[in-house]
Design a protein around this motif. Structure first.
Motif, PDB file in Angstrom:
ATOM      1  N   ALA A  13       9.680   7.404  -2.103  1.00  0.00           N
ATOM      2  CA  ALA A  13       8.611   8.055  -1.727  1.00  0.00           C
ATOM      3  C   ALA A  13       7.589   7.626  -2.726  1.00  0.00           C
ATOM      4  O   ALA A  13       7.870   7.473  -3.853  1.00  0.00           O
ATOM      5  N   HIS A  14       6.811   7.327  -2.146  1.00  0.00           N
ATOM      6  CA  HIS A  14       5.120   6.907  -2.855  1.00  0.00           C
ATOM      7  C   HIS A  14       4.218   7.964  -2.670  1.00  0.00           C
ATOM      8  O   HIS A  14       3.965   8.416  -1.774  1.00  0.00           O
ATOM      9  N   GLU A  52      -0.203   8.476  -9.728  1.00  0.00           N
ATOM     10  CA  GLU A  52       0.401   7.734  -8.681  1.00  0.00           C
ATOM     11  C   GLU A  52       2.024   7.742  -9.077  1.00  0.00           C
ATOM     12  O   GLU A  52       2.289   7.298 -10.179  1.00  0.00           O
ATOM     13  N   ALA A  82       0.072  14.020  -1.745  1.00  0.00           N
ATOM     14  CA  ALA A  82       0.300  12.949  -0.530  1.00  0.00           C
ATOM     15  C   ALA A  82       1.443  12.233  -0.884  1.00  0.00           C
ATOM     16  O   ALA A  82       1.620  11.647  -1.793  1.00  0.00           O
ATOM     17  N   GLU A  84       4.133   9.271   1.026  1.00  0.00           N
ATOM     18  CA  GLU A  84       4.339   7.950   1.965  1.00  0.00           C
ATOM     19  C   GLU A  84       5.639   7.668   1.783  1.00  0.00           C
ATOM     20  O   GLU A  84       5.949   7.298   0.698  1.00  0.00           O
ATOM     21  N   TYR A  85       6.572   7.307   2.623  1.00  0.00           N
ATOM     22  CA  TYR A  85       7.719   6.949   2.699  1.00  0.00           C
ATOM     23  C   TYR A  85       8.052   5.579   3.052  1.00  0.00           C
ATOM     24  O   TYR A  85       7.345   5.151   3.996  1.00  0.00           O
ATOM     25  N   GLU A  86       8.616   4.791   2.189  1.00  0.00           N
ATOM     26  CA  GLU A  86       8.576   3.227   2.368  1.00  0.00           C
ATOM     27  C   GLU A  86      10.000   2.684   2.153  1.00  0.00           C
ATOM     28  O   GLU A  86      10.959   3.481   1.960  1.00  0.00           O
TER      29      GLU A  86
END
Length: 101
Positions: A13-14, A52, A82, A84-86
């Motif tokens: 997870a980012h 972050e 927020a 983002e999955y990477e």
């Protein structure tokens, strides 16, 4: 331990955290929390005032720390998270990254 997790269960997870999250111990609380949970990754301040972070580990543990990010340490006031999955990069350890200017 990251190696005991089947690869399919490993997620990354980012996360970008917005609010009063700098100067309140957010990064160091994140390191403590992630380390206690056995996650790998990193956390850093951004010039725009956000924090972050990247978390890698078992899905349920990563989801737990993402929920924690919505609250953070006691002095933080989180407005938004927020995610983002990477693809996981099999990181080692958890650290505070210095901001690259």
């Amino acid at each position: 331990m990251p190696n005991s997790t089947p690869q399919s269960q490993l997620i990354r997870a980012h996360v970008f955290i917005t609010g009063r999250v700098q100067g309140v111990g957010y990064r160091y609380a994140t390191v403590d929390t992630a380390s206690q949970l056995g996650l790998t990754g990193w956390v850093r301040n951004l010039p725009d005032g956000r924090v972050e972070a990247v978390f890698e580990g078992a899905r349920e543990i990563v989801e737990e720390i993402v929920r924690w990010c919505h609250v953070g340490p006691p002095a933080a006031v989180v407005q938004d998270v927020a995610v983002e999955y990477e693809e996981p990069e099999n990181l080692r350890g958890f650290e505070v990254k210095r901001l690259v200017k």
